[in-house]
Design a protein around this motif. Structure first.
Motif, PDB file in Angstrom:
ATOM      1  N   ALA A   1      92.947   9.703  99.334  1.00 36.90           N
ATOM      2  CA  ALA A   1      94.011   9.128  98.265  1.00 36.90           C
ATOM      3  C   ALA A   1      93.894   9.834  96.707  1.00 36.90           C
ATOM      4  O   ALA A   1      94.697   9.718  95.926  1.00 36.90           O
ATOM      5  CB  ALA A   1      93.818   7.686  97.959  1.00 36.90           C
ATOM      6  N   VAL A   2      92.696  10.372  96.394  1.00 36.80           N
ATOM      7  CA  VAL A   2      92.356  11.190  95.221  1.00 36.80           C
ATOM      8  C   VAL A   2      93.132  12.549  95.046  1.00 36.80           C
ATOM      9  O   VAL A   2      93.850  12.659  94.310  1.00 36.80           O
ATOM     10  CB  VAL A   2      91.085  11.143  94.973  1.00 36.80           C
ATOM     11  CG1 VAL A   2      90.767  11.999  93.639  1.00 36.80           C
ATOM     12  CG2 VAL A   2      90.412   9.896  94.522  1.00 36.80           C
ATOM     13  N   TYR A   3      92.865  13.175  96.298  1.00 40.60           N
ATOM     14  CA  TYR A   3      93.097  14.671  96.271  1.00 40.60           C
ATOM     15  C   TYR A   3      94.640  14.863  97.130  1.00 40.60           C
ATOM     16  O   TYR A   3      94.967  16.206  97.099  1.00 40.60           O
ATOM     17  CB  TYR A   3      92.167  15.529  96.478  1.00 40.60           C
ATOM     18  CG  TYR A   3      91.663  15.336  98.277  1.00 40.60           C
ATOM     19  CD1 TYR A   3      92.339  15.850  99.134  1.00 40.60           C
ATOM     20  CD2 TYR A   3      90.484  14.597  98.618  1.00 40.60           C
ATOM     21  CE1 TYR A   3      91.976  15.749 100.827  1.00 40.60           C
ATOM     22  CE2 TYR A   3      90.003  14.591  99.731  1.00 40.60           C
ATOM     23  CZ  TYR A   3      90.624  14.895 100.743  1.00 40.60           C
ATOM     24  OH  TYR A   3      90.419  14.895 101.869  1.00 40.60           O
ATOM     25  N   ASP A   4      95.037  13.850  97.790  1.00 41.14           N
ATOM     26  CA  ASP A   4      96.137  14.119  98.469  1.00 41.14           C
ATOM     27  C   ASP A   4      97.037  12.850  98.337  1.00 41.14           C
ATOM     28  O   ASP A   4      97.326  12.073  99.490  1.00 41.14           O
ATOM     29  CB  ASP A   4      95.933  14.387 100.040  1.00 41.14           C
ATOM     30  CG  ASP A   4      97.468  14.808 100.651  1.00 41.14           C
ATOM     31  OD1 ASP A   4      98.219  14.859 100.272  1.00 41.14           O
ATOM     32  OD2 ASP A   4      97.369  14.651 102.048  1.00 41.14           O
ATOM     33  N   PRO A   5      97.461  12.274  97.244  1.00 42.29           N
ATOM     34  CA  PRO A   5      97.921  11.153  96.866  1.00 42.29           C
ATOM     35  C   PRO A   5      99.230  10.758  97.638  1.00 42.29           C
ATOM     36  O   PRO A   5      99.585   9.554  97.979  1.00 42.29           O
ATOM     37  CB  PRO A   5      97.929  10.729  95.464  1.00 42.29           C
ATOM     38  CG  PRO A   5      98.036  12.190  95.138  1.00 42.29           C
ATOM     39  CD  PRO A   5      97.274  13.025  96.050  1.00 42.29           C
ATOM     40  N   ASN A   6      99.977  11.897  97.985  1.00 41.14           N
ATOM     41  CA  ASN A   6     101.234  11.607  98.471  1.00 41.14           C
ATOM     42  C   ASN A   6     101.308  11.921  99.953  1.00 41.14           C
ATOM     43  O   ASN A   6     102.415  11.677 100.687  1.00 41.14           O
ATOM     44  CB  ASN A   6     102.539  12.517  97.712  1.00 41.14           C
ATOM     45  CG  ASN A   6     102.402  12.084  96.428  1.00 41.14           C
ATOM     46  OD1 ASN A   6     102.637  11.067  95.871  1.00 41.14           O
ATOM     47  ND2 ASN A   6     102.207  13.232  95.533  1.00 41.14           N
ATOM     48  N   GLY A   7     100.140  12.334 100.658  1.00 39.96           N
ATOM     49  CA  GLY A   7     100.027  12.550 101.875  1.00 39.96           C
ATOM     50  C   GLY A   7     101.114  13.772 102.456  1.00 39.96           C
ATOM     51  O   GLY A   7     101.402  13.816 103.831  1.00 39.96           O
ATOM     52  N   ASP A   8     101.440  14.335 101.561  1.00 38.43           N
ATOM     53  CA  ASP A   8     102.666  15.569 101.840  1.00 38.43           C
ATOM     54  C   ASP A   8     101.940  16.813 102.349  1.00 38.43           C
ATOM     55  O   ASP A   8     102.460  17.821 102.694  1.00 38.43           O
ATOM     56  CB  ASP A   8     103.539  15.909 100.767  1.00 38.43           C
ATOM     57  CG  ASP A   8     102.811  16.199  99.588  1.00 38.43           C
ATOM     58  OD1 ASP A   8     101.537  16.471  99.562  1.00 38.43           O
ATOM     59  OD2 ASP A   8     103.470  16.290  98.441  1.00 38.43           O
ATOM     60  N   ARG A   9     100.678  17.160 102.066  1.00 35.62           N
ATOM     61  CA  ARG A   9      99.825  18.100 102.452  1.00 35.62           C
ATOM     62  C   ARG A   9     100.340  19.351 101.706  1.00 35.62           C
ATOM     63  O   ARG A   9     100.306  20.416 102.282  1.00 35.62           O
ATOM     64  CB  ARG A   9      99.869  18.270 104.187  1.00 35.62           C
ATOM     65  CG  ARG A   9      99.089  16.991 104.672  1.00 35.62           C
ATOM     66  CD  ARG A   9      99.323  17.028 106.259  1.00 35.62           C
ATOM     67  NE  ARG A   9      98.533  18.428 106.659  1.00 35.62           N
ATOM     68  CZ  ARG A   9      97.226  18.307 106.948  1.00 35.62           C
ATOM     69  NH1 ARG A   9      96.429  17.314 106.571  1.00 35.62           N
ATOM     70  NH2 ARG A   9      96.718  19.550 107.288  1.00 35.62           N
TER      71      ARG A   9
END
Length: 922
Positions: free
Chosen positions: A341-349
């Motif tokens: 959730a810190v380095y990929d907060p949007n889950g869009d990769r």
């Protein structure tokens, strides 16, 4: 307006249109409506900082020796202007997997041979981070800070780990931790959740310890990091001991804070294959606090290569192929244990999108409530239209170049004003009076977003325009980068001083005039003078720290000295190197250049003079990054430009030949700290010759006429002078009338046409006859690029050696009762040590330098006495006058300088050679 701004931003890189995931993110802009809305998660067991509790990391002294060795610089936030402060640093962009290209790429292209992604990391990692640490701050870089491409992790469940003491004192913990790292890491894996941790029962006295012994691939400087699980029951003073080539360094670490991530202890020189007592880390169970257990998990040595794998669709999984220090914060955050959730907060990769918000979100995740902290981001600018100058941003709801409106975290405006005033003031005062000043502005840069980081005052600095030829030329100068980083440090200090209502204390500069000499009777003396300060420098030193070592690469814990000299015993034949740092209430300076001696019962016959303090853009080299579509990129790496330690290459060779020597910086001659009189041979290290130029070019020119006259008189009276360096003859030929006369009348040479190149070979019948195949460093062999060589012609002298095209590379001449030799190449850049030693041995024989007398052998020992030691052996300095005992120093900053030792060269950035008198503006 936004579309116009984005178009301008995209002009900053020829690849930007192809690389951009979204225009806003490519520019680092993140309008409020696009900021991630998911709150930043907190760490397990995170708690507010309690008033008066111990700092996260502090260096301490061991109890079984009077002095302990250290690496450099150490994060020891006990004293200094920033003691107790935390600084979170963003080194900007970095190599990132780019979906639209299906490959790894920098976020900025190559303009004027500069790539912003690399400039920011080079500047912060080499200069700003250690400056802040030496001022007492606890520093959290958001990208990896160690450029060493090697990395070894020793885990409690893997090889190299052992436990010493009663087995009942050790137990398994329920808390997760590291496991032996795989060769490649999936982009969704938290490396701190793959394994387990151990517990060591605490005691009032040391009774057990865990050992972490790495198998290092090469000699070199490695940053040492540790990890543990933080809980309320952990000790607040866990005892870590780093055992390195210089000896041991002791730390105390508060294990109730900042767990399950990598915590930097320091940077040290290690030798591959060294025994465990010279290359390992121990964690002991002694504590003076109330905690019941020490958490034991893993130790990391070095920065390493990128290991996070990425792909798009069916494309092959791939790692960056670059050092982790060149990768963006998105991968560093993952490697440091931050949740997805810190380095990929949007889950869009989409990693380029993620990287922008990672910088602020990681800061909020790492920051603990109650820390007195700031966030600082370093960038260079681009416009595509010839923009120039420096500006600083705070957060606001509008795009850049719109009306100023601040809506960021309180304190950000005050921080921005202090840092900006220091930046532009110092640049104008010490570099370019006409430098473009662009002001403090507001914009919705993602790094500054208060939704992601509501806890820390934050600023973003645009130092100069990398796409404008004049600004880019300045960015290539190491001294310009030093000026920028020092200004940032001083701005941060002034911000906290104003906030806390305390006096402004700025750290000092290191001395540039330093001499070490044998006094006879087994005594050596080290003398130095206060540095000549430029108008942007810090405040005067109030005391000094003398560091000692046997190899010029690793150093002891330092001897505090109130005056400007130190006399100590030294065994006959023992090789010892020194350097000095300044200390005041603001902190500690970088260390000085290195000088050394070989102990002698009588005054030494040889004086080595380091006349090479040049450090400018011409010493840089280009790296071919064509595999990443970047072409040739200019790199500023102090280790391969001028590290200030080249006396050791000459000194080691003189010692190997069985002779004694003294040494000095050339500034020491000007200050009268050492005289030429009494020496049989002077070995002058010219390095790469210098041309007279402007202040901004930072080239000091050949030695002044008064010193040339002194050298000439000394030679005519019978001295033997050896001068070595590339382009030095050309510098004399382009210098004053006295310099030109010195070249011809004393050195017996003139400068011919063309540029010489290795290999070098001795001429038949000369002193160097039979010495052949000398190859020189190109910048990757451990010193610096030797550069083009002057082709000499004899002008009353004799040709001693030739270069690869057949031109003269060395000329010897008899002058009066003495003689000289000019070597048109730097001796220290001769790659093969055996050839370098043979070359020096022949010069010593030519100079009729006598061998050291045979030392008495006691109790079956070895000549030179039991303390003679060998290069690389730790120095044990029991009973040295002015030394300290088991406790902390009574005065001075706890962050003792020692060496990125390369970073003795830091001192070259801190002062100008042969400058005008001291001046102050503070």
């Amino acid at each position: 307006m936004i579309r116009l701004l984005l178009a301008t931003c995209l002009l900053a890189s020829p690849l930007a249109l192809a690389q951009a995931s979204s225009p806003e993110h490519d520019c680092g802009l993140l309008p409020p409506e696009l900021e991630p809305r998911e709150p930043v998660p907190t760490r397990p067991f995170e708690r507010p900082v309690r008033p008066g509790e111990p700092p996260l990391v502090q260096r301490t002294w061991g109890t079984d020796r009077a002095l302990r060795s250290n690496g450099i610089p150490q994060p020891t936030p006990r004293t200094g202007a920033l003691a107790g402060k935390h600084v979170y640093l963003s080194q900007g962009h970095g190599f990132t997997y780019t979906n639209t290209l299906s490959r790894w790429a920098t976020q900025r292209g190559n303009t004027q041979q500069i790539v912003e992604d690399l400039v920011s990391a080079e500047s912060m990692n080499q200069w700003l981070i250690p400056m802040l640490q030496l001022a007492g701050a606890t520093v959290f870089p958001i990208r990896e800070s160690d450029f060493n491409p090697a990395m070894v992790v020793v885990d409690d469940s893997g090889g190299g780990y052992s436990e010493v003491g009663a087995p009942a004192l050790f137990s398994a913990s329920s808390e997760p931790g590291m496991a032996p790292l795989p060769a490649k890491l999936d982009d969704r894996v938290n490396p701190f959740a793959r394994g387990a941790t151990r517990l060591l029962q605490a005691a009032s006295a040391p009774s057990a310890h865990a050992d972490f012994v790495p198998s290092l691939p090469a000699d070199g400087y490695y940053s040492v990091y540790v990890t543990y699980s933080a809980k309320p029951g952990r000790v607040t003073d866990a005892h870590y001991v780093v055992r390195h080539a210089g000896g041991e360094t002791h730390f105390r670490l508060n294990q109730q804070r900042h767990g399950s991530t990598w915590i930097l202890l320091g940077r040290f020189f290690f030798r591959a294959g060294a025994p465990a007592e010279r290359a390992s880390v121990q964690v002991w169970n002694d504590t003076a606090g109330a905690g019941s257990h020490v958490s034991v998990d893993a130790v990391r040595f070095g920065g390493g290569m990128g290991l996070v794998e990425r792909q798009v669709g069916s494309a092959p999984l791939t790692t960056s192929g670059r050092p982790r220090a060149e990768e963006s914060s998105r991968y560093a955050a993952q490697f440091n244990g931050a949740p997805q959730a810190v380095y990929d907060p949007n889950g869009d990769r989409d990693d380029r999108n993620d990287d922008i918000s990672t910088r602020s979100r990681y800061t909020a995740w790492a920051h603990e409530s109650g820390e007195d902290a700031v966030f600082i981001s370093w960038h260079t600018n681009a416009s595509g239209t010839g923009g120039r100058g420096t500006e600083v941003f705070v957060y606001g709801p509008g795009a850049p170049n719109t009306a100023y409106e601040f809506t960021g975290v309180p304190g950000s405006e005050e921080l921005a004003q202090k840092v900006y005033a220091e930046l532009v003031g110092d640049i104008k005062a010490a570099w370019d009076p006409a430098w473009k000043t662009r002001g403090v502005k507001s914009a919705y840069f993602g790094e500054l977003g208060p939704l992601s980081n509501p806890e820390t005052p934050a600023i973003l600095m645009e130092m100069a325009f990398h796409d404008q030829v004049d600004d880019a030329a300045q960015l290539k100068h190491p001294r310009f980068r030093y000026l920028l980083t020092r200004a940032v440090l001083q701005g941060v200090i002034k911000y906290f001083a104003a906030k806390d209502g305390t006096p402004v204390n700025l750290p000092p500069e290191p001395p540039t005039a330093l001499a070490a000499r044998n006094l006879g009777g087994g005594q050596v003396e080290l003398r130095w003078a206060p540095p000549t300060l430029d108008v942007a420098a810090g405040q005067e030193a109030t005391t000094w720290i003398v560091y000692q070592g046997r190899d010029g690469l690793s150093w002891d814990d330092g001897t505090p000295v109130d005056g400007m000299s130190l006399t100590m015993p030294l065994s006959q034949g023992e090789l010892r190197y020194f350097r000095v740092s300044g200390v005041n209430a603001g902190g500690e300076s970088f260390p000085s250049q290195a000088v050394g001696v070989v102990g002698s019962p009588t005054p030494a016959p040889v004086l080595i003079v380091n006349g090479f303090d040049r450090l400018d853009s011409t010493l840089g080299r280009s790296d071919d990054l064509s595999n990443w579509n970047l072409g040739n990129v200019f790199r500023v790496a102090q280790l391969r430009m001028n590290d200030g330690t080249y006396v050791r290459h000459h000194g080691d060779a003189v010692a190997a030949a069985g002779r004694a020597f003294d040494s000095a910086t050339h500034g020491a001659l000007a200050e009268g700290l050492v005289s030429l009189q009494g020496y049989l041979l002077v070995d002058w290290i010219a390095g790469r010759g210098q041309q007279v130029g402007t202040l901004a070019s930072v080239r000091a020119g050949p030695p002044p006429d008064v010193l040339l006259a002194a050298l000439q008189a000394w030679v005519e009276a019978g001295g033997r002078l050896v001068v070595s360096g590339s382009s030095f003859a050309g510098a004399l030929a382009a210098g004053s009338g006295a310099a030109q006369a010195f070249l011809q009348q004393v050195l017996g040479a003139q400068v011919g046409t063309g540029s010489g190149a290795p290999p070098l070979s001795g001429s038949p019948g000369g002193v160097l006859d039979g010495l052949a195949g000398l190859q020189l460093d190109d910048g990757l062999g451990g010193t610096y690029p030797a550069g083009g060589l002057d082709v000499l012609t004899a002008a009353g002298g004799q040709v001693w050696a030739v270069e690869g095209t057949g031109g003269a590379a060395a000329v010897g001449k008899t002058t009066g009762a003495g003689a000289s030799v000019l070597l048109a190449f730097p001796v220290e850049t001769v790659l093969a040590e055996d050839k370098r030693r043979e070359l020096v041995a022949r010069l010593l024989a030519w100079g009729s330098v006598p061998n050291l007398p045979q030392a008495p052998v006691a109790d079956g020992g070895t000549p030179g006495g039991e303390d003679a030691g060998t290069p690389g052996e730790p120095v044990v300095l029991e009973g040295v006058p002015g030394g300290v005992s088991g406790g902390p120093r009574a005065a001075g900053c706890g962050c003792a300088g020692a060496g990125l030792s390369p970073l003795a060269g830091w001192a070259l950035l801190a002062a100008f050679a042969w400058k005008t008198g001291r001046s102050r503006r503070r």
